[in-house]
Motif scaffolding. Structure first.
Motif, PDB file in Angstrom:
ATOM      1  N   TRP A   1      -4.481 -15.086   4.903  1.00 45.97           N
ATOM      2  CA  TRP A   1      -4.099 -13.871   4.195  1.00 45.97           C
ATOM      3  C   TRP A   1      -2.607 -13.992   3.888  1.00 45.97           C
TER       4      TRP A   1
ATOM      5  N   HIS B   1       1.257  -9.575   2.721  1.00 45.34           N
ATOM      6  CA  HIS B   1       0.249  -8.586   3.111  1.00 45.34           C
ATOM      7  C   HIS B   1       0.364  -8.251   4.592  1.00 45.34           C
TER       8      HIS B   1
ATOM      9  N   THR C   1       3.397  -5.965   5.056  1.00 38.36           N
ATOM     10  CA  THR C   1       3.142  -4.604   4.570  1.00 38.36           C
ATOM     11  C   THR C   1       2.196  -3.857   5.504  1.00 38.36           C
TER      12      THR C   1
ATOM     13  N   ASN D   1     -11.997 -14.119   2.690  1.00 38.66           N
ATOM     14  CA  ASN D   1     -11.788 -14.476   1.290  1.00 38.66           C
ATOM     15  C   ASN D   1     -13.060 -15.068   0.689  1.00 38.66           C
TER      16      ASN D   1
ATOM     17  N   PRO E   1      -8.627  -9.711   0.444  1.00 38.69           N
ATOM     18  CA  PRO E   1      -8.676  -8.254   0.615  1.00 38.69           C
ATOM     19  C   PRO E   1      -7.291  -7.631   0.417  1.00 38.69           C
ATOM     20  N   THR E   2      -7.276  -6.402  -0.065  1.00 35.78           N
ATOM     21  CA  THR E   2      -6.004  -5.698  -0.244  1.00 35.78           C
ATOM     22  C   THR E   2      -5.551  -5.073   1.075  1.00 35.78           C
ATOM     23  N   VAL E   3      -4.258  -4.787   1.148  1.00 35.55           N
ATOM     24  CA  VAL E   3      -3.724  -4.117   2.332  1.00 35.55           C
ATOM     25  C   VAL E   3      -4.387  -2.757   2.508  1.00 35.55           C
ATOM     26  N   GLU E   4      -4.574  -2.040   1.415  1.00 35.98           N
ATOM     27  CA  GLU E   4      -5.177  -0.709   1.483  1.00 35.98           C
ATOM     28  C   GLU E   4      -6.599  -0.773   2.036  1.00 35.98           C
TER      29      GLU E   4
END
Length: 358
Positions: free
Chosen positions: A204, A208, A211, A295, A320-323
């Motif tokens: 990752w 990311h 954050t 991923n 994947p996004t942080v959110e």
């Protein structure tokens, strides 16, 4: 009854096979269960409450210099240890030539048999000698979770029905810790980040991790960072440096820990965020709140069972996004209170593949 399990490597595969031990002990309370494993992974097995004897080997290293005097000496000592007991059942859980050879070298009791996989399962390594060298080859459903594959193979070999609960058996306390952090740290509000993996395409992005760490810090959590190599240590330090830019200690980098001590440290955390790696699978085995990052759409095969909501996988391309990861973590927290009513290490069975959080 004496039973020998052969699952040599890697860390994640060994962890996935751990429930087999507790299954056997539940079905056959008087059984002696031994396990052959690569020496580097033996400390995790040593925490399992159901094993009688762990037989370490170093086949990975021995293959690099098969004719060296030290290799011949160590191989001889390993064979002696392997053949110390005569087994009623030898079960090759790995399905590779090296595991098949080890299973074949083990000594059988009168009437004893060697069992192995008869076929490859989706996404898993398999080599034909595993069935040629076995007395009984058992065909398993090809599309199956890694945990369930080992459990089904063993249950069918030994003739028992699988229990409904799932227990990895990682609840033996360490006699002592080999290192200690400052007493002022509040580990109840600590979350471990597991960023290290043997494959670069499973990683990752560093940005990311930073954050996400800032979000955890804002919520009152401290981040703990593990590592197993110089490269991973550098990444851990980079994340910690970014999170510790203020005077507060928002992140710590653990020293290089043996697997038993690392497992103990993870067990004391509030939860774990990690990529698809052996250490992340230890977090699953410990029944910690856990978000596992993918991923690739392979969480159905190696990821946590998301049914309880306490442990989930998050898959997206390219990553994947942080959110998405943060929201998945919040979802895990929402199930912690109800999950705590279950026995330690007990999870729902992996019988419904493909349940991933988007």
């Amino acid at each position: 009854m004496k039973i020998l399990l052969v699952k040599l490597s890697s860390l994640g595969d060994v962890v996935h096979a751990l429930p087999v031990v507790q299954d056997i002990r539940a079905a056959l309370p008087g059984a002696q269960v031994d396990w052959v494993v690569e020496k580097s992974f033996a400390p995790v097995l040593a925490l399992n409450t159901g094993l009688h004897r762990i037989i370490p080997c170093e086949i990975r290293r021995w293959r690099k210099s098969p004719f060296a005097a030290v290799t011949r000496r160590e191989w001889g000592a390993f064979r002696t240890a392997l053949q110390q007991d005569a087994y009623d059942a030898v079960i090759d859980l790995q399905g590779l030539t090296k595991s098949a050879v080890v299973a074949r070298l083990a000594r059988l009791a009168p009437g004893g048999k060697r069992y192995a996989l008869a076929n490859q399962t989706t996404g898993s390594g398999y080599e034909a000698p595993t069935r040629w060298l076995a007395d009984v080859a058992i065909r398993i459903t090809p599309h199956i979770h890694a945990v369930q594959r080992s459990r089904e193979l063993t249950a069918r070999a030994l003739g028992y029905s699988l229990p409904s609960s799932l227990d990895f058996g990682l609840n033996r306390p360490l006699a002592h810790m080999k290192w200690a952090q400052a007493a002022t740290e509040n580990i109840a509000k600590r979350v471990a980040f597991v960023h290290g993996t043997s494959r670069a395409d499973k990683e990752w992005p560093l940005a990311h991790w930073i954050t996400l760490g800032q979000r955890f810090n804002a919520a009152g959590y401290q981040i703990a960072l593990s590592h197993g190599s110089a490269r991973e240590q550098a990444t851990s330090q980079a994340i910690a440096d970014a999170l510790n830019a203020s005077e507060s200690t928002n992140a710590i980098v653990w020293p290089l820990l043996p697997l038993d001590a690392l497992t103990q440290e993870l067990a004391q955390c509030a939860g774990v965020i990690g990529v698809d790696s052996g250490v992340s699978h230890i977090a699953v085995a410990l029944d910690l709140p856990h978000v596992q990052l993918y991923n690739f759409d392979t969480a159905w095969r190696t990821g946590p069972d998301s049914a309880s909501g306490r442990q989930v996988s998050v898959f997206a391309l390219p990553v994947p996004t942080v959110e998405a990861v943060w929201q998945a973590w919040l979802g895990c927290l929402g199930t912690v209170k109800t999950s705590q009513t279950k026995p330690s290490g007990s999870l729902d069975s992996f019988d419904q593949p493909g349940r991933n959080a988007a």
